[in-house]
Design a protein around this motif. Structure first.
Motif, mmCIF file in Angstrom:
data_model
loop_
_atom_site.group_PDB
_atom_site.id
_atom_site.type_symbol
_atom_site.label_atom_id
_atom_site.label_comp_id
_atom_site.label_asym_id
_atom_site.label_seq_id
_atom_site.Cartn_x
_atom_site.Cartn_y
_atom_site.Cartn_z
ATOM 1 N N UNK A 253 0.827 -1.206 0.000
ATOM 2 C CA UNK A 253 0.000 0.000 0.000
ATOM 3 C C UNK A 253 0.862 1.258 0.000
ATOM 4 N N UNK A 254 1.902 1.252 0.826
ATOM 5 C CA UNK A 254 2.785 2.417 0.904
ATOM 6 C C UNK A 254 3.486 2.651 -0.435
ATOM 7 N N UNK A 255 3.909 1.580 -1.065
ATOM 8 C CA UNK A 255 4.570 1.711 -2.360
ATOM 9 C C UNK A 255 3.609 2.260 -3.403
ATOM 10 N N UNK A 256 2.375 1.808 -3.385
ATOM 11 C CA UNK A 256 1.382 2.300 -4.342
ATOM 12 C C UNK A 256 1.112 3.784 -4.108
ATOM 13 N N UNK A 257 0.966 4.197 -2.863
ATOM 14 C CA UNK A 257 0.738 5.605 -2.566
ATOM 15 C C UNK A 257 1.935 6.455 -2.987
ATOM 16 N N UNK A 258 3.131 5.936 -2.752
ATOM 17 C CA UNK A 258 4.333 6.646 -3.166
ATOM 18 C C UNK A 258 4.427 6.783 -4.675
ATOM 19 N N UNK A 259 4.045 5.733 -5.381
ATOM 20 C CA UNK A 259 4.075 5.770 -6.837
ATOM 21 C C UNK A 259 3.092 6.798 -7.376
ATOM 22 N N UNK A 260 1.905 6.848 -6.811
ATOM 23 C CA UNK A 260 0.904 7.834 -7.231
ATOM 24 C C UNK A 260 1.402 9.249 -6.945
ATOM 25 N N UNK B 81 11.648 14.817 -6.984
ATOM 26 C CA UNK B 81 10.717 13.715 -7.230
ATOM 27 C C UNK B 81 11.116 12.485 -6.422
ATOM 28 N N UNK B 82 12.393 12.152 -6.449
ATOM 29 C CA UNK B 82 12.851 10.967 -5.718
ATOM 30 C C UNK B 82 12.624 11.102 -4.213
ATOM 31 N N UNK B 83 12.956 12.258 -3.666
ATOM 32 C CA UNK B 83 12.762 12.458 -2.225
ATOM 33 C C UNK B 83 11.280 12.559 -1.860
ATOM 34 N N UNK B 84 10.483 13.116 -2.743
ATOM 35 C CA UNK B 84 9.040 13.155 -2.502
ATOM 36 C C UNK B 84 8.451 11.762 -2.458
ATOM 37 N N UNK C 17 7.548 6.414 3.333
ATOM 38 C CA UNK C 17 7.892 6.235 4.738
ATOM 39 C C UNK C 17 6.849 6.815 5.683
ATOM 40 N N UNK C 18 6.184 7.898 5.304
ATOM 41 C CA UNK C 18 5.084 8.375 6.143
ATOM 42 C C UNK C 18 3.925 7.382 6.133
ATOM 43 N N UNK D 279 14.591 17.207 2.852
ATOM 44 C CA UNK D 279 15.372 17.244 1.614
ATOM 45 C C UNK D 279 14.467 17.572 0.425
ATOM 46 N N UNK D 280 13.258 17.012 0.406
ATOM 47 C CA UNK D 280 12.293 17.313 -0.658
ATOM 48 C C UNK D 280 11.989 18.808 -0.702
ATOM 49 N N UNK D 281 11.751 19.393 0.470
ATOM 50 C CA UNK D 281 11.439 20.821 0.549
ATOM 51 C C UNK D 281 12.600 21.669 0.043
ATOM 52 N N UNK D 282 13.819 21.295 0.416
ATOM 53 C CA UNK D 282 15.001 22.043 -0.026
ATOM 54 C C UNK D 282 15.113 22.010 -1.541
ATOM 55 N N UNK D 283 14.986 20.825 -2.138
ATOM 56 C CA UNK D 283 15.139 20.725 -3.590
ATOM 57 C C UNK D 283 13.973 21.362 -4.348
ATOM 58 N N UNK D 284 12.781 21.307 -3.797
ATOM 59 C CA UNK D 284 11.666 21.999 -4.448
ATOM 60 C C UNK D 284 11.883 23.510 -4.392
ATOM 61 N N UNK D 285 12.391 23.996 -3.276
ATOM 62 C CA UNK D 285 12.692 25.426 -3.155
ATOM 63 C C UNK D 285 13.753 25.833 -4.183
ATOM 64 N N UNK D 286 14.821 25.027 -4.286
ATOM 65 C CA UNK D 286 15.865 25.324 -5.273
ATOM 66 C C UNK D 286 15.306 25.293 -6.685
#
Length: 110
Positions: free
Chosen positions: A25-32, A66-69, A75-76, A97-104
């Motif tokens: 389930x977590x993998x499916x949510x992450x993929x979406x 994308x990868x960090x998101x 994991x959440x 890390x996701x927030x940092x890269x999205x900001x950049x």
């Protein structure tokens, strides 16, 4: 004692099945989530490239985001179901890390 061993073995097998179902389930949510983030970033790049006339090269920050998101959502989701602190810590780290890269990424567009 054999009955206790059999019961313990059955409990361990049920836990593994439960963990496998949660992981799926977590993998499916992450993929979406990853697909959604990719689409959003693609649309942003197309619109901004049209506005700027392709004069400015847009760096690779979007792919790293994308990868960090993806990791963040997986994991959440695992933490929500299994309540293990290691999943929460990895999820929070991924969020940072996701927030940092999205900001950049967004800063390179402006």
């Amino acid at each position: 004692m054999e009955k206790e061993d059999i019961l313990n073995k059955a409990k361990q097998e049920k836990n593994k099945e439960f963990e496998n179902a949660i992981n799926q389930k977590a993998t499916m949510q992450g993929t979406i989530a990853m697909a959604s983030i990719c689409i959003i970033i693609f649309v942003i790049k197309v619109v901004m490239s049209d506005i700027k006339g392709l004069e400015k090269v847009i760096p690779f920050y979007d792919t790293v985001a994308i990868l960090w998101g993806y990791m963040m959502v997986v994991y959440f989701s695992l933490y929500r179901k299994m309540h293990e602190n290691k999943h929460l810590l990895i999820g929070i780290g991924s969020l940072i890390v996701f927030t940092i890269y999205m900001y950049k990424f967004i800063c390179t567009l402006l």
